[in-house]
Structures are given as structure tokens and as C-alpha cells.
Scaffold this motif. Structure first.
Motif, PDB file in Angstrom:
ATOM      1  N   MET A   1     -14.459  -2.104 -53.297  1.00 16.95           N
ATOM      2  CA  MET A   1     -14.169  -0.781 -52.805  1.00 16.95           C
ATOM      3  C   MET A   1     -13.383  -0.004 -53.861  1.00 16.95           C
ATOM      4  O   MET A   1     -12.646  -0.573 -54.652  1.00 16.95           O
ATOM      5  CB  MET A   1     -13.361  -0.892 -51.531  1.00 16.95           C
TER       6      MET A   1
ATOM      7  N   GLY B   1     -10.781   2.546 -53.752  1.00 17.32           N
ATOM      8  CA  GLY B   1      -9.333   2.719 -53.740  1.00 17.32           C
ATOM      9  C   GLY B   1      -8.616   1.475 -53.252  1.00 17.32           C
ATOM     10  O   GLY B   1      -9.206   0.555 -52.732  1.00 17.32           O
ATOM     11  N   THR B   2      -7.300   1.475 -53.445  1.00 16.35           N
ATOM     12  CA  THR B   2      -6.533   0.309 -53.039  1.00 16.35           C
ATOM     13  C   THR B   2      -6.439   0.174 -51.529  1.00 16.35           C
ATOM     14  O   THR B   2      -6.230  -0.916 -51.027  1.00 16.35           O
ATOM     15  CB  THR B   2      -5.116   0.366 -53.640  1.00 16.35           C
ATOM     16  N   ASN B   3      -6.563   1.267 -50.794  1.00 17.88           N
ATOM     17  CA  ASN B   3      -6.494   1.215 -49.338  1.00 17.88           C
ATOM     18  C   ASN B   3      -7.854   0.990 -48.690  1.00 17.88           C
ATOM     19  O   ASN B   3      -7.943   0.899 -47.479  1.00 17.88           O
ATOM     20  CB  ASN B   3      -5.875   2.501 -48.788  1.00 17.88           C
ATOM     21  N   MET B   4      -8.904   0.909 -49.481  1.00 14.38           N
ATOM     22  CA  MET B   4     -10.245   0.713 -48.943  1.00 14.38           C
ATOM     23  C   MET B   4     -10.509  -0.770 -48.714  1.00 14.38           C
ATOM     24  O   MET B   4     -10.134  -1.599 -49.539  1.00 14.38           O
ATOM     25  CB  MET B   4     -11.289   1.288 -49.905  1.00 14.38           C
TER      26      MET B   4
ATOM     27  N   ILE C   1      -6.743   0.015 -39.353  1.00 18.91           N
ATOM     28  CA  ILE C   1      -7.769   0.449 -40.297  1.00 18.91           C
ATOM     29  C   ILE C   1      -8.573   1.595 -39.676  1.00 18.91           C
ATOM     30  O   ILE C   1      -9.041   1.488 -38.544  1.00 18.91           O
ATOM     31  CB  ILE C   1      -8.714  -0.724 -40.649  1.00 18.91           C
ATOM     32  N   LYS C   2      -8.691   2.679 -40.435  1.00 22.36           N
ATOM     33  CA  LYS C   2      -9.493   3.826 -39.996  1.00 22.36           C
ATOM     34  C   LYS C   2     -10.925   3.615 -40.482  1.00 22.36           C
ATOM     35  O   LYS C   2     -11.168   3.477 -41.683  1.00 22.36           O
ATOM     36  CB  LYS C   2      -8.936   5.123 -40.578  1.00 22.36           C
TER      37      LYS C   2
ATOM     38  N   LEU D   1     -14.493   4.234 -41.786  1.00 23.49           N
ATOM     39  CA  LEU D   1     -15.135   5.273 -42.581  1.00 23.49           C
ATOM     40  C   LEU D   1     -16.656   5.180 -42.529  1.00 23.49           C
ATOM     41  O   LEU D   1     -17.337   6.200 -42.553  1.00 23.49           O
ATOM     42  CB  LEU D   1     -14.666   5.181 -44.042  1.00 23.49           C
TER      43      LEU D   1
ATOM     44  N   GLU E   1     -16.686  -0.561 -43.071  1.00 20.77           N
ATOM     45  CA  GLU E   1     -15.760  -0.180 -44.128  1.00 20.77           C
ATOM     46  C   GLU E   1     -14.724   0.791 -43.589  1.00 20.77           C
ATOM     47  O   GLU E   1     -15.026   1.640 -42.744  1.00 20.77           O
ATOM     48  CB  GLU E   1     -16.515   0.473 -45.280  1.00 20.77           C
ATOM     49  N   GLY E   2     -13.505   0.651 -44.105  1.00 16.59           N
ATOM     50  CA  GLY E   2     -12.446   1.546 -43.634  1.00 16.59           C
ATOM     51  C   GLY E   2     -11.335   1.684 -44.646  1.00 16.59           C
ATOM     52  O   GLY E   2     -11.404   1.184 -45.766  1.00 16.59           O
ATOM     53  N   GLU E   3     -10.301   2.374 -44.197  1.00 18.81           N
ATOM     54  CA  GLU E   3      -9.133   2.649 -45.029  1.00 18.81           C
ATOM     55  C   GLU E   3      -7.905   2.135 -44.297  1.00 18.81           C
ATOM     56  O   GLU E   3      -7.722   2.410 -43.107  1.00 18.81           O
ATOM     57  CB  GLU E   3      -9.022   4.152 -45.235  1.00 18.81           C
TER      58      GLU E   3
ATOM     59  N   VAL F   1      -4.539   2.146 -42.845  1.00 17.06           N
ATOM     60  CA  VAL F   1      -3.666   3.223 -42.411  1.00 17.06           C
ATOM     61  C   VAL F   1      -2.232   2.734 -42.339  1.00 17.06           C
ATOM     62  O   VAL F   1      -1.311   3.399 -42.796  1.00 17.06           O
ATOM     63  CB  VAL F   1      -4.105   3.775 -41.033  1.00 17.06           C
TER      64      VAL F   1
END
Length: 83
Positions: A1, A3-6, A18-19, A21, A76-78, A80
Motif C-alpha cells: 500500500m 501510505g503508512t496508514n494504508m 480502519i476506514k 476505502l 483495503e482501508g486507512e 484511523v
């Protein structure tokens, strides 16, 4: 992924929020998960992991649902909030 938050839901740790996406699932399983609340923008909490990591219990829309690796690795998410 990128970004680091992905991350995927499978990569989440107990207590993570986790949000969602994107869902890369197809067919009946995609429709079922969308109906259960695994939609883009929803916040999912990782509530329990099995000792071997499969399945994993998640809370979404006030409902607890256990998913196998085959499903959770395709959502997949980010990150939070990290518990």
C-alpha cells in the motif's frame, strides 16, 4: 500500500479502527459484505484475532462479524485510530 496508514483489514491489530476505502472482492461475497456494512467510508474495529490469525472478528455498524483471510485481505482501508 502507498501510505503508512494504508492497510488491509487482515493487517489490522486488535483495537485498530480502519476506514474502508476499497473492496476488491467480486460476486456474491462482495454483495454480502456490502449488505453487512463493509462499504467505503465505514469505520471497522478489529475486535479479536484467532491465535493463528484466521478468522478475525470485526465490528461494523454495531454488528460483530468474523471474516476469513480470503475476504479480509481484499478489503483495503486507512488506519484511523490505533488501540
Amino acid at each position: 500500500m502507498a501510505g503508512t496508514n494504508m492497510m488491509t483489514l487482515f493487517e489490522g491489530r486488535k483495537g485498530d479502527f480502519i476506514k474502508i476505502l476499497n473492496l476488491t472482492l467480486e460476486g456474491t461475497m462482495r454483495r454480502r459484505l456490502l449488505d453487512l456494512g463493509f462499504v467505503p467510508g465505514a469505520i471497522v474495529e478489529v475486535i479479536r484475532k484467532s491465535p493463528l490469525g484466521d478468522p478475525i472478528a470485526f465490528r461494523v455498524c454495531s454488528t460483530s462479524i468474523a471474516l476469513r483471510k480470503e475476504e479480509s485481505i481484499n478489503i483495503e482501508g486507512e488506519l484511523v485510530n490505533n488501540g
